[in-house]
Structure formats: C-alpha cells, structure tokens
Design an enzyme around this catalytic site. Structure first.
Site, PDB file in Angstrom:
ATOM      1  N   ASP A 103     -57.996 -27.007 -39.800  1.00 18.65           N
ATOM      2  CA  ASP A 103     -57.185 -27.734 -40.776  1.00 18.65           C
ATOM      3  C   ASP A 103     -57.523 -29.216 -40.805  1.00 18.65           C
ATOM      4  OD1 ASP A 103     -56.077 -28.046 -38.224  1.00 18.65           O
ATOM      5  OD2 ASP A 103     -54.033 -28.214 -38.964  1.00 18.65           O
TER       6      ASP A 103
ATOM      7  N   ASP B 269     -57.307 -31.755 -38.877  1.00 18.08           N
ATOM      8  CA  ASP B 269     -56.484 -32.863 -38.385  1.00 18.08           C
ATOM      9  C   ASP B 269     -56.987 -33.389 -37.045  1.00 18.08           C
ATOM     10  OD1 ASP B 269     -55.706 -30.663 -36.874  1.00 18.08           O
ATOM     11  OD2 ASP B 269     -53.553 -31.043 -37.051  1.00 18.08           O
TER      12      ASP B 269
ATOM     13  N   SER C 242     -54.516 -23.600 -38.177  1.00 10.07           N
ATOM     14  CA  SER C 242     -55.401 -24.532 -37.473  1.00 10.07           C
ATOM     15  C   SER C 242     -56.693 -23.826 -37.053  1.00 10.07           C
ATOM     16  CB  SER C 242     -54.673 -25.143 -36.280  1.00 10.07           C
ATOM     17  OG  SER C 242     -55.454 -26.134 -35.661  1.00 10.07           O
TER      18      SER C 242
ATOM     19  N   ASP D 188     -61.637 -29.463 -36.776  1.00  8.12           N
ATOM     20  CA  ASP D 188     -61.089 -28.123 -36.584  1.00  8.12           C
ATOM     21  C   ASP D 188     -60.698 -27.536 -37.936  1.00  8.12           C
ATOM     22  OD1 ASP D 188     -58.858 -29.695 -37.047  1.00  8.12           O
ATOM     23  OD2 ASP D 188     -57.634 -28.776 -35.483  1.00  8.12           O
TER      24      ASP D 188
END
Length: 487
Positions: free
Chosen positions: A264, A266, A111, A262
C-alpha cells in the site's frame, strides 16, 4: 460499549487492535464490509459531524477492493453519510485525502499480506487514527450486531450519496511543496513497487504523471504494473529476499539509489549504490536531522519520536542537534499518539514507517523518500558514504524464537541479566517487553525481548558498538531463550 446482541457475530479474528485484516471472502465479504461501514458511521462519523457527514474512501490494487468498497459505501449511505470515492490510492494518499478535506477516511488494503487478504484502515477527520482504544473495538461489536440483525436504514431522503473524486495530482503536488528537489544534482533511481501502489504514486510524485514539472531524476521502474496477486515477489521489503531484485537492478543500472515500497506504499526502504540496504534507523536519523534543522532555523525546539528498537544513533544525533526525543512502544498507534501529544515534527520506526507533522502526523513512505533524495542530491558523495554517518553501530535485526513457555524463557533472561547482574550494572525498563541496556558502560550494548501478541514467540533485537559484542550478547540471550527448546 454497545449492548450485546444475543446473536452478535464475533469479528475478533478480523478486526484487530489497529485495523481490519482478513481472508476474502471467508472472513471479509460484502456483508461484513457493509456492516463495518454502518458501524463506522455510527461510532466515528456521525458523532463528530458538524455539517452533512462525509467519508472519503480509497482502495489499493487488490481485485477484491472495488466490490468491498461498494458494500462499505452502502453501509455508510444507509446511515445518512455521504461517500467520496477516490479510487486507487496508496494508504498515505488516503491519509492526505482525510487530512486535506478534514473528513474521516477508510482505506481498503491488506498492506503486504498475500493476495487472498484484504482489509480496512480507518481514520477520523484529519487522518487521526482509529485503533482499539479509540473506537475500533466498539466498531467491531456494533458491526457484529448489524451482521446479526441487519443494518438500520435512515429514511430515504436522509440517505447519503456516493460521488467520485480524483486526488492523485493534489497528493503529489502537496508532497512536492514539502521537499524541493528541483535544485539537486541528477540522480538515477531504481524504484521497486512490487506490483503495489508505489507503481501508481511514484510516476506522479517522482515523474510527470500528475502533470507536475520534471525533476532531475532518472527513474528506473521495477514491477510498476498494479497486480494484487504479486506475481514477482511479496510486497514486503522488510523481508530480505524481497529486496534482491532491487539490489541487483541498482548495481546493473549503475544507479545512485534504490527505493522499495510495500503493497500500500506507506513504507519505504532504501538501498545504496552498492545494492546494500540502508537501515530504517539510519533513514530516521537522516530525515529527523533535516526536520530538526528546519525547525531550529525557525526558532523552535523540535521533538522527534522513535520506537524503542530503533538504533541508539537516533537519540544520540537528534539530541546533539538540539532537539528532544521521545521513545515509544512498537506500533503505529503509539507513535501517532505521541506525535500528536508532543506536536512532534517527525517520527520513525524500525519497520520503515515515517511520520511527519506536516503530513497530518501520519506516516508516508513517499515523503521520507523525497527527503533521502534531497539529502543525497544536495551533496556530492555516494549514498553509502552519506548513510555511514547514521550507521555507526551493529544491530542483529529482529530474531524470532518459538518457545513453549514464553514466561519461563523471559524469566531466565531476567535472572541472568537483571537479578544476578552478571553482565555488570545495567539499566532495565519494561516500556515494551524487556529492555536491558549497558550503553553507558563498556562495552556498549543493549537488547530488547518482546513477546508476540498473537503467537508463542519472543522477538529479540540487539545492538552494540561492534560486531563481536553484538554477536556475543545475541547468542547468550538466544541460548537462554531457547534453553530446552527444539531450536
């Protein structure tokens, strides 16, 4: 629970309550990834398989991803599981693959963590979460055993196979079916991908990169180059300094809106035409009301989930619109569990995770972004005016205090606000930490004080009807928390 091996490797520092997250290669290397893959097969994949067991695997742009994915796939195939590699993906892209194919999934990402980290987010078929209480603790123990004794191998003709599959176009096309932007007014949109996976998904969903029709959007890209070393800024828009480039670019380009993703991709954060952040609570209210209106138009009474530190505007407006609201603890596993239990149409968190029933009850920042773009482009006013409807109160944001004695600090707050009730009649609950509310009185305020699970920290969130009251409650509580501390 598995029978402990006397040589079991302790993976508790790597495999936490919700996912796998650690430094490469000190904590997460090929051997660990291989063992986790085999344990995932034995704990989740094989027990649920009705035919040939299969897992879909994706990875973000971190340089360590492909090698770790290869080792993880070796662990799965050794246990007789077929693996479909979708390659580069956002986390919600992996959830789409798991949901649409109805197979378990694994996403290699850390992440927003720094470049030296990587990790794995695991899910069951249909993008259902795997957390500490739903298999992850057993996976941790079994992977520790496999690291000590080796991964057991099925016979050769029962081994799994590895194939590759491209799913970006399907993901983008699916999101486009959920929100129609074709009829909105033209919008100039600055998108800051932070060198993360938003640079891969935004051209496909918002542009024509996946072969979809052009939308009335003029997208100005910031840091779309995939680079897991994050050369420009951390891919964590929750931190204000990581929004500054986007804020500046929105004003310089005269854009209507800014979007930040961000690492990743999501989570999605929103900036208005003045470069001012729109709170995730306001986005939760805006998107929630759109989903509520759609459900009520179909004759259904919808439910919306929100965690306990989102703004009071969320339950206020959602219930006024004729829907039910459910308040949960902080954390995506709690939100996802409540989403499924209540068949909720939508859920939102203060951290800018947004969950949709139509997206397998999973979180997707890109779908939330499409809703905001549709709402903005479907009316003539600037985003600042639109967002003001959903930001009537004043919030402190989360304030962390490092304290020597967390229990004693909390006890001082309880004594002042609950035992003595010096602030007048209040409502108190301990759903997640301590929440004290004076919302039904005058002046209106509430606060939540939660202890960190991993550090000697107390996290404070305060909201009030105006700035002066918020600041007074904030300062009074912080004084109690930090009493005797070197603050």
């Amino acid at each position: 629970m598995t029978t402990p091996s006397p040589d079991r490797v302790d993976l508790s520092a790597l495999i936490k309550a919700y996912d796998v997250r650690g430094i490469v290669p000190e904590q997460l290397d090929d051997g660990v990834a291989r063992a986790i893959g085999a344990a995932f097969a034995d704990v989740v994949v094989l027990p649920e398989a009705t035919g040939k067991p299969r897992v879909v695997v994706g990875n973000d742009m971190r340089p360590s991803g492909p090698e770790l994915v290869g080792a993880f796939a070796e662990g799965l195939t050794a246990r007789g599981v077929d693996v479909e590699l979708i390659g580069l993906a956002s986390t919600d892209g992996l959830y789409f693959a798991s949901g649409s194919l109805d197979v378990p999934g694994a996403m290699f990402t850390a992440s927003h963590n720094p470049a030296e980290y990587n990790g794995i987010k695991l899910c069951r078929a249909g993008a259902r979460p795997v957390g500490q209480d739903s298999g992850l603790s057993t996976i941790r123990e079994l992977a520790g055993d496999y690291l000590a004794s080796g991964v057991p191998q099925v016979v050769d003709d029962a081994r799994g196979s590895v194939t590759e599959r491209e799913m970006l176009a399907e993901y983008a096309g699916f999101l486009r079916t959920l929100v129609d932007l074709s009829g909105i007014r033209p919008l100039k949109v600055v998108v800051d991908a932070g060198n993360g996976m938003g640079g891969y998904t935004a051209p496909a969903v918002l542009g024509t990169g996946a072969g979809l029709p052009e939308l009335p959007l003029d997208v100005v890209p910031l840091y779309f180059e995939l680079d897991g070393t994050f050369p420009n800024h951390e891919a964590n828009p929750l931190e204000p300094e990581n929004l500054r480039d986007l804020q500046r670019a929105v004003v310089e380009h005269g854009a209507d809106i800014g979007l930040a993703f961000d690492g990743d991709a999501d989570r999605c954060f929103v900036v208005d035409e003045r470069g001012e952040p729109v709170s995730p609570s306001a986005v939760t209210a805006l998107v929630g009301l759109r989903e509520v209106a759609r459900e009520r138009a179909a004759g259904r009474t919808p439910t919306v989930i929100h965690n306990l530190i989102t703004s009071m505007v969320v339950p206020d407006l959602i219930t006024a619109a004729g829907a039910k609201t459910v308040r949960t603890r902080v954390g995506h596993s709690f939100i996802k569990a409540e989403m499924a239990q209540h068949e909720a149409v939508f859920g939102g968190e203060h951290s800018a995770h947004y969950y949709f029933r139509e997206f397998f009850f999973a979180d997707t920042g890109m779908l939330a972004a499409l809703h905001v773009l549709a709402a903005l482009g479907g009316q003539p006013h600037p985003l600042s005016a639109l967002a003001d409807q959903y930001q009537p109160y004043v919030a402190s944001g989360e304030i962390n205090s490092r304290v020597e004695d967390v229990a004693a600090a909390r006890a001082r707050v309880v004594e002042a606000y609950v035992t003595q009730q010096g602030a007048g009649p209040v409502e108190v609950d301990e759903l997640d930490g301590l929440t004290v509310s004076h919302w039904d009185g005058h002046p209106q305020w509430w606060f939540n004080l939660r202890a960190s699970n991993t550090e000697p920290l107390l996290r404070l969130n305060v909201e009030a009807a105006d700035e002066d009251i918020m600041e007074k409650v904030r300062d009074d509580v912080l004084a109690l928390v930090r009493q005797g501390e070197d603050a």
